[in-house]
Design a protein around this motif. Structure first.
Motif, PDB file in Angstrom:
ATOM      1  N   ARG A 130       0.833  -1.213   0.000  1.00 45.84           N
ATOM      2  CA  ARG A 130       0.000   0.000   0.000  1.00 45.84           C
ATOM      3  C   ARG A 130       0.865   1.260   0.000  1.00 45.84           C
ATOM      4  O   ARG A 130       0.551   2.264  -0.677  1.00 45.84           O
ATOM      5  N   ASP A 183       2.030   1.746  -3.383  1.00 42.55           N
ATOM      6  CA  ASP A 183       0.964   2.288  -4.222  1.00 42.55           C
ATOM      7  C   ASP A 183       0.836   3.803  -4.032  1.00 42.55           C
ATOM      8  O   ASP A 183       0.645   4.559  -5.005  1.00 42.55           O
ATOM      9  N   GLU A 223       1.345   6.653  -6.913  1.00 36.89           N
ATOM     10  CA  GLU A 223       0.354   7.668  -7.256  1.00 36.89           C
ATOM     11  C   GLU A 223       0.959   9.066  -7.163  1.00 36.89           C
ATOM     12  O   GLU A 223       0.779   9.931  -8.066  1.00 36.89           O
ATOM     13  N   GLY A 232      -9.247  10.776  -8.460  1.00 42.77           N
ATOM     14  CA  GLY A 232      -9.074   9.349  -8.121  1.00 42.77           C
ATOM     15  C   GLY A 232      -7.842   9.132  -7.271  1.00 42.77           C
ATOM     16  O   GLY A 232      -7.839   8.305  -6.345  1.00 42.77           O
ATOM     17  N   TRP A 245      -8.574  10.138  -3.761  1.00 46.32           N
ATOM     18  CA  TRP A 245      -9.444   9.148  -3.065  1.00 46.32           C
ATOM     19  C   TRP A 245      -8.664   7.889  -2.697  1.00 46.32           C
ATOM     20  O   TRP A 245      -8.785   7.359  -1.608  1.00 46.32           O
ATOM     21  N   ARG A 246      -7.843   7.419  -3.621  1.00 44.91           N
ATOM     22  CA  ARG A 246      -7.095   6.202  -3.354  1.00 44.91           C
ATOM     23  C   ARG A 246      -6.056   6.405  -2.268  1.00 44.91           C
ATOM     24  O   ARG A 246      -5.842   5.538  -1.426  1.00 44.91           O
ATOM     25  N   GLN A 259      -7.898   6.395   1.060  1.00 49.62           N
ATOM     26  CA  GLN A 259      -8.258   5.013   1.460  1.00 49.62           C
ATOM     27  C   GLN A 259      -7.039   4.234   1.927  1.00 49.62           C
ATOM     28  O   GLN A 259      -7.091   3.494   2.929  1.00 49.62           O
ATOM     29  N   THR A 260      -5.920   4.367   1.228  1.00 48.87           N
ATOM     30  CA  THR A 260      -4.723   3.606   1.593  1.00 48.87           C
ATOM     31  C   THR A 260      -4.201   4.053   2.949  1.00 48.87           C
ATOM     32  O   THR A 260      -3.808   3.225   3.791  1.00 48.87           O
TER      33      THR A 260
END
Length: 631
Positions: free
Chosen positions: A50, A53, A57, A79, A82-83, A86-87
């Motif tokens: 994560r 990730d 990003e 996006g 948002w990601r 969440q991560t």
């Protein structure tokens, strides 16, 4: 080794159970801990993925800002925001968060706080603004890139901590696996040592003891005390070895004792069989008692004996035989008190008593007497008393043998009495038959002659020559008939049946009958069954003679037919062609006629029956039937 030590020793089963339980617990704990470490490493790897990730990003956003693509976005900023949110939420608060795999400390708190603060206060608002206006100033671009650099630095620290945690878990997992392997090797070593110390060593000790015992070393003892089971086996082995040692040591004495015991039992059996065989033969009462007393004295080693019979009429014992007794004790049986007699009769065992009674001065050197019973079944026939000059200890085998001898003597005495009664009964029955024959033949003939003599006396006084001649003729006929009856009776009572065949005996009787009466006889015999016994043949001949006697006296026959069929049943039929008997008269005379009664009595002696058929001028048939059940 004592029993207490065997009981206090640990049990092999409990040791095995504890060892197996400990090994299973350690194994399960190691497996669970290994699985836990593997799960932690999986979670750590996911958290690091994560973080990677997030960095990817953010790297794409920084790339666009630095390459001049700010006016035309190549990424979906909304996006990305948002990601990243969440991560970060999952990394901080989710099920697979950093705190699931790492302990909460100040470094983690600081790093996660900086990352969250930089993202939410510095980077996220500018990115959202950029996404809305699609235009960004140079100052905002510079600020975003600066904050992205700071965020990447914090993410690097975060990943380094996670890498350190993964490395630590790998090291722990490796050491756990090494420890588990070492524990396995140690367990094998412990099990092998345990088997050797608790099983193989005691077994070898027992095997060595058995080999020494086989070699004849009866002093061999083993002490296999590793566990309670082997301690008990060792105790049992030592007990068996001690018993074998004792048996081997005392074997000669035991053989001598057993030989003496067998010799004594053999002597007892020989005496018992010899006396039984002697009593089974025919002897007088004196001979029987003499032999019995001699055998008893020899067997018991007693100097004197007295045999006494119980007289129920007088209620006292009567001395029948005595040996080795003086006059002072010759009436010992007669002087037994009533209470002591009742004790003797009620006891199933011999009675021991002293010779000295209170109030009596007995001049005798005997000090003890033993009273044994003479019984037949439950009937007290008498006692025999053995006298001793030395007090005897109880010998159950000898007492039982002497009591058995007393029972055999009682049976012989009772059989002798029954034989005498049977003989008396047989004599009485034969006398009764003789009296019946005399009454039915000679007495009636003499009565007739007496009547004729009286009539002759009257004729002589009246000088009636015709009556005189008739009277003399009647008297001669009566005397001749009386003579024939006497001769027939003598022949009948002289008849004896030994080994002659039935056919020979019947032919002899019929030939004699023809000579006496001049009546023709015919004999038919069918002999396919088993032979009759001597008693049965005797009664058959007597019944045939009685039937022929009735023919001679009453039938006035010319011919007599005798038919004998010996198959499963025995049947003899005697038929004549005489005047016959009225059936009514025959039924009336069945119980009173002497000849018929004699035949029925003789038939009953051999479990047979008599059937008589007759009619006026049709002759008479007498049938003797002996069914197979009575043969």
């Amino acid at each position: 080794m004592t029993t207490n030590s065997a009981i206090q020793a640990p049990q092999l089963s409990s040791r095995l159970l504890r060892l197996a339980l400990l090994w299973v617990i350690v194994l399960i704990a190691s497996v669970i801990y290994t699985l836990f470490l593997s799960r932690q490493m999986e979670i750590t790897t996911d958290v690091m993925r994560r973080a990677t990730d997030i960095r990817a990003e953010l790297f794409q956003v920084g790339y666009d800002l630095t390459t001049g693509f700010a006016m035309s976005l190549s990424v979906d900023v909304q996006g990305v925001v948002w990601r990243v949110d969440q991560t970060l939420n999952l990394a901080i608060l989710g099920d697979e968060s950093t705190y699931r795999v790492m302990a909460r400390d100040e470094r983690i708190d600081a790093i996660m706080g900086h990352i969250d603060e930089i993202w939410r206060q510095s980077v996220k608002p500018l990115l959202l603004k950029w996404n809305e206006t699609h235009n960004i100033t140079s100052a905002d671009r510079h600020e975003i890139l600066s904050n992205l650099d700071r965020l990447n630095g914090e993410l690097d620290q975060w990943q380094n901590l996670m890498d350190a945690e993964v490395n630590r878990n790998i090291v722990v997992l490796r050491f756990t696996q090494i420890a588990l392997g070492g524990l396995s090797i140690l367990s094998v070593i412990v099990v092998m040592w345990f088997l050797f110390a608790s099983v193989l060593k005691p077994l070898n000790q027992l095997q060595a003891g058995i080999e020494r015992l086989k070699a004849g070393d009866w002093k061999t003892r083993v002490h296999a005390e590793g566990t309670q089971e082997f301690s008990e086996i060792s105790a049992g082995f030592n007990e068996m070895a001690s018993h074998l040692d004792d048996v081997y040591t005392n074997l000669e004495n035991m053989v001598e004792e057993k030989t003496a015991s067998l010799a004594e039992k053999n002597s007892h059996l020989t005496t018992l069989y010899g006396l039984t065989a002697f009593l089974g033969e025919q002897h007088s009462m004196d001979e029987m008692l003499e032999s019995f007393s001699a055998r008893v004295l020899t067997l018991a080693g007693a100097p004197a004996v007295q045999v006494c019979f119980w007289n129920e009429n007088r209620g006292v014992f009567e001395s029948i035989l005595q040996k080795g007794l003086g006059e002072s004790v010759s009436k010992e049986c007669e002087n037994i008190p009533k209470e002591f007699r009742e004790k003797i009769f009620s006891s199933p065992y011999p009675i021991r008593a002293g010779m000295n009674r209170p109030g009596e001065a007995i001049e005798s050197d005997f000090i003890q007497k033993v009273i044994y019973h003479i019984r037949y079944r439950q009937k007290n026939i008498g006692v025999f008393v053995l006298f001793y000059r030395v007090e005897q200890t109880q010998n159950r085998a000898l007492d039982m043998l002497l009591e058995n001898l007393g029972r055999h003597l009682g049976a012989a005495i009772e059989n002798m009495r029954l034989a005498a009664l049977d003989q008396q009964m047989a004599v009485a029955q034969e006398r009764n038959i003789l009296a019946q024959n005399l009454h039915d033949s000679i007495a009636q003939t003499l009565s007739f002659v007496n009547l004729q003599v009286q009539m002759l006396d009257g004729a002589l006084k009246a000088k009636n020559q015709e009556q005189i001649d008739d009277g003399i003729r009647q008297i001669k006929a009566g005397v001749q008939e009386c003579y024939d009856d006497v001769r027939e009776l003598l022949l009948n009572f002289r008849t004896r049946v030994y080994k002659e065949e039935l056919e020979e005996l019947v032919k002899s009787v019929l030939e004699r009958f023809e000579r006496q009466t001049r009546v023709t006889t015919h004999l038919t015999i069918q002999n396919e069954g088993s032979d009759l016994t001597s008693a049965q043949k005797l009664q058959v001949i007597f019944i045939l003679q009685e039937a022929l006697s009735n023919v001679r006296k009453h039938a006035h026959a010319q011919t007599v037919m005798v038919n004998i069929r010996n198959n499963e049943n025995f049947e003899m039929t005697v038929m004549d062609d005489g005047v016959g008997i009225d059936p009514k008269v025959l039924n009336e005379r069945k119980q009173s006629h002497v000849g018929l009664s004699i035949m029925r009595e003789r038939a009953q002696k051999v479990n047979a029956r008599i059937e008589i058929e007759s009619d006026i001028d049709q002759g008479t048939t007498v049938r003797l039937i002996l069914p197979k059940e009575g043969r």
